[in-house]
Structures are given as C-alpha cells and as structure tokens.
Design a protein around this motif. Structure first.
Motif, mmCIF file in Angstrom:
data_model
loop_
_atom_site.group_PDB
_atom_site.id
_atom_site.type_symbol
_atom_site.label_atom_id
_atom_site.label_comp_id
_atom_site.label_asym_id
_atom_site.label_seq_id
_atom_site.Cartn_x
_atom_site.Cartn_y
_atom_site.Cartn_z
ATOM 1 N N VAL A 83 0.830 -1.210 0.000
ATOM 2 C CA VAL A 83 0.000 0.000 0.000
ATOM 3 C C VAL A 83 0.858 1.252 0.000
ATOM 4 O O VAL A 83 0.562 2.236 -0.697
ATOM 5 C CB VAL A 83 -0.956 -0.024 1.212
ATOM 6 C CG1 VAL A 83 -1.668 1.314 1.361
ATOM 7 C CG2 VAL A 83 -1.972 -1.141 1.058
ATOM 8 N N VAL A 84 1.947 1.221 0.778
ATOM 9 C CA VAL A 84 2.835 2.389 0.817
ATOM 10 C C VAL A 84 3.479 2.630 -0.544
ATOM 11 O O VAL A 84 3.571 3.776 -1.013
ATOM 12 C CB VAL A 84 3.898 2.189 1.912
ATOM 13 C CG1 VAL A 84 4.973 3.265 1.821
ATOM 14 C CG2 VAL A 84 3.252 2.230 3.291
ATOM 15 N N LYS A 88 2.853 5.872 -2.789
ATOM 16 C CA LYS A 88 3.973 6.698 -3.242
ATOM 17 C C LYS A 88 3.928 6.907 -4.748
ATOM 18 O O LYS A 88 4.122 8.023 -5.253
ATOM 19 C CB LYS A 88 5.291 6.041 -2.837
ATOM 20 C CG LYS A 88 6.513 6.859 -3.210
ATOM 21 C CD LYS A 88 7.788 6.165 -2.765
ATOM 22 C CE LYS A 88 9.006 6.982 -3.154
ATOM 23 N NZ LYS A 88 10.272 6.295 -2.755
ATOM 24 N N ALA A 89 3.663 5.825 -5.475
ATOM 25 C CA ALA A 89 3.582 5.953 -6.936
ATOM 26 C C ALA A 89 2.413 6.843 -7.350
ATOM 27 O O ALA A 89 2.544 7.695 -8.234
ATOM 28 C CB ALA A 89 3.449 4.566 -7.568
ATOM 29 N N VAL A 93 2.414 10.551 -9.299
ATOM 30 C CA VAL A 93 1.607 10.846 -10.493
ATOM 31 C C VAL A 93 0.741 12.081 -10.261
ATOM 32 O O VAL A 93 0.623 12.958 -11.138
ATOM 33 C CB VAL A 93 0.747 9.624 -10.859
ATOM 34 C CG1 VAL A 93 -0.225 9.968 -11.981
ATOM 35 C CG2 VAL A 93 1.635 8.464 -11.269
ATOM 36 N N VAL A 94 0.124 12.162 -9.069
ATOM 37 C CA VAL A 94 -0.738 13.310 -8.768
ATOM 38 C C VAL A 94 0.073 14.597 -8.720
ATOM 39 O O VAL A 94 -0.343 15.641 -9.252
ATOM 40 C CB VAL A 94 -1.482 13.068 -7.447
ATOM 41 C CG1 VAL A 94 -2.226 14.327 -7.012
ATOM 42 C CG2 VAL A 94 -2.477 11.923 -7.607
ATOM 43 N N LEU A 95 1.237 14.536 -8.069
ATOM 44 C CA LEU A 95 2.069 15.742 -7.989
ATOM 45 C C LEU A 95 2.562 16.162 -9.372
ATOM 46 O O LEU A 95 2.644 17.362 -9.666
ATOM 47 C CB LEU A 95 3.252 15.487 -7.053
ATOM 48 C CG LEU A 95 2.919 15.316 -5.569
ATOM 49 C CD1 LEU A 95 4.178 15.020 -4.767
ATOM 50 C CD2 LEU A 95 2.228 16.568 -5.022
ATOM 51 N N GLN A 96 2.885 15.191 -10.200
ATOM 52 C CA GLN A 96 3.318 15.528 -11.561
ATOM 53 C C GLN A 96 2.189 16.157 -12.359
ATOM 54 O O GLN A 96 2.392 17.145 -13.088
ATOM 55 C CB GLN A 96 3.832 14.269 -12.264
ATOM 56 C CG GLN A 96 4.390 14.512 -13.652
ATOM 57 C CD GLN A 96 5.654 15.360 -13.624
ATOM 58 O OE1 GLN A 96 6.369 15.355 -12.626
ATOM 59 N NE2 GLN A 96 5.922 16.070 -14.704
ATOM 60 N N GLY A 97 0.981 15.599 -12.204
ATOM 61 C CA GLY A 97 -0.161 16.192 -12.897
ATOM 62 C C GLY A 97 -0.491 17.576 -12.386
ATOM 63 O O GLY A 97 -0.830 18.479 -13.166
ATOM 64 N N LEU A 98 -0.385 17.764 -11.060
ATOM 65 C CA LEU A 98 -0.648 19.093 -10.509
ATOM 66 C C LEU A 98 0.395 20.099 -10.960
ATOM 67 O O LEU A 98 0.072 21.254 -11.265
ATOM 68 C CB LEU A 98 -0.673 19.008 -8.973
ATOM 69 C CG LEU A 98 -0.994 20.286 -8.211
ATOM 70 C CD1 LEU A 98 -2.384 20.790 -8.583
ATOM 71 C CD2 LEU A 98 -0.905 20.062 -6.715
ATOM 72 N N HIS A 99 1.647 19.664 -11.020
ATOM 73 C CA HIS A 99 2.695 20.564 -11.503
ATOM 74 C C HIS A 99 2.462 20.947 -12.964
ATOM 75 O O HIS A 99 2.626 22.113 -13.347
ATOM 76 C CB HIS A 99 4.049 19.870 -11.350
ATOM 77 C CG HIS A 99 5.198 20.675 -11.887
ATOM 78 N ND1 HIS A 99 5.688 21.796 -11.249
ATOM 79 C CD2 HIS A 99 5.943 20.526 -13.018
ATOM 80 C CE1 HIS A 99 6.685 22.311 -11.950
ATOM 81 N NE2 HIS A 99 6.857 21.551 -13.027
#
Length: 256
Positions: A83-84, A88-89, A93-99
């Motif tokens: 789960v961790v 993390k993956a 992905v979310v941080l990359q999309g938000l950036h």
C-alpha cells in the motif's frame, strides 16, 4: 671398539641439535557440519522449519483470523508495504499532474485588465496584488493566482457537499484573504465600494459553502436527547427535640 670417553670430540654428535617431532593436529570437522545438522533437526517432526511449513499449509483452511501469528504478521507487513509503494507511486503521479496543471495550463497575465464586468471588481485587484507581492517567490504569479482560484472553488464545492468544519474554515480564510487583497490593490477613491462588493459576493457564495451551519445543538429525529440523571437523597437535618418541662411537684419527696 667403542670408547667410553664422554668428552665431546670432533666425531661426537650432540643430541640437543636433533629435530623434535611436533604433535599431529586433530582432524578438522567437515565444513558446514553444524549448519547441516541444524537443517536436518529443523525439518524433523518437532523442528522449527517443519512447524512453520505446517502453518503455511494450514493457513488456507484456518483463514486470516486463526492462522499462525507469525504468518499473519508477515502478511500484514507485506500488505502495508504494498500500500505504501502504491500510495507513493500514485502521489508522484498526482504531484506531476498538478505541476503540469499549474505550470502549463494557466497562461494568464497577472496585473493587467484580463476580466470585465462585475467580476473584474474583485478579480483585477487580486491579480494586481499577486503580481506585486510574488516577485521573490520560486513560482510564477500565474501559478499563485491559479492556486488562489482553485482554493476558492474547492472550498465552495466541498463545503456544500461535505459540510466539514475544516473546509468551512478554509473557505472563510479564503474569503478574508480575498477581501484584504481587494482592499489593498484598489485605488483609494473606489476602495470601499470594491471591498463591499467583494464581501457581498463572498457572503452570497457562503450560503452554499456553509449550508447547514447552525449554532443550535443538533438533535437527531427518533433519538432521545441524552439526559444525565444523578440520583441524590437529601435528608434534612432535624432540629433537636426540646427537653420536657419538669413540674415542681414532681420533685417533692412527700408526694404519694
């Protein structure tokens, strides 16, 4: 004929110079003999590895609740690790999309007249304030403006759907910050009108973001209110009984 002369001579051999034989070393034990012995004993009927293998074989029948504790702990650690890793993956992905969203999508020029109508009374001062006070930040002014806009939209939608106090607090802080930026970036001649319109717009939207907010105590229908009853017994203190009055003839010794 052998001479009996014990005087050391030229042909006399000294015994002290003879080599002394060393004792033979004991034979070495076979390599990994102890490990091999432990392995054989561990796989016997009462051995450790044999018992662990029996726990693994009986795990499908016992289920997760009744399986061996060590096997259940191993599965829990493996599940948490999985789960961790997945979180993390997914987070990357979310941080990359938000950036990508914050850096590529908002191609706006902050501080100029890019809006019109009544919305421009609040929007243009906010853009101007952000452009003036974000020069030393590691992000562009357009990114800060997009974050401000997304914060308001998220606070409005989630406040309407979830009725969460934390979301409502975020919405209140966003509204106060918006009114402050409008007040600071609007010229002094029209500052009160612009701030008043910002307050009215935020109050109108707060009717949706703070839906269901009340200061009264909520009572769920069909559920009796909790009433705390503390039984106490108060015994009043009784006044002392008055002493009986003694008649003067009662103390007479000559009374029959």
């Amino acid at each position: 004929m052998q001479s009996n002369d014990h005087t050391p001579g030229q042909n006399h051999q000294e015994l002290t110079h003879l080599p002394v034989p060393f004792p033979k070393a004991p034979p070495k034990a076979p390599r990994f003999a102890a490990l091999r012995t432990w392995w054989q004993e561990a796989w016997e009927e009462d051995g450790v590895l044999h018992a662990m293998w029996e726990d693994v074989l009986s795990a499908p029948e016992d289920g997760f609740r009744y399986m061996a504790p060590w096997l259940r702990a191993l599965l829990m650690v493996a599940g948490v690790s999985f789960v961790v890793l997945m979180a993390k993956a997914a987070g990357e992905v979310v941080l990359q999309g938000l950036h990508t969203l914050l850096t590529a999508v908002p191609k706006v020029q902050v501080g100029v007249d890019t809006s019109s109508g009544v919305f421009a009374v609040v929007d243009q001062p906010v853009r101007t304030y952000i452009a003036q006070h974000s020069a030393g930040l590691p992000v562009e002014a357009s990114t800060v403006y997009t974050l401000w806009l997304l914060t308001g939209i998220v606070g409005l939608v989630l406040g309407y759907l979830s009725r969460n106090n934390g979301v409502r607090a975020m919405w209140s802080a966003w509204g106060a910050a918006t009114v402050w930026m409008v007040w600071m970036a609007t010229p002094a001649t029209s500052r009160p009108v612009a701030a008043g319109l910002a307050v009215l717009a935020w109050t109108f939207l707060s009717a949706f973001a703070m839906r269901g907010l009340t200061l009264r105590r909520r009572v769920v229908a069909g559920r009796p209110a909790k009433v705390t009853v503390k039984p106490e017994i108060h015994v009043p203190v009784q006044p002392p009984a008055p002493a009986a009055e003694q008649h003067p003839h009662d103390s007479c010794p000559f009374r029959d």
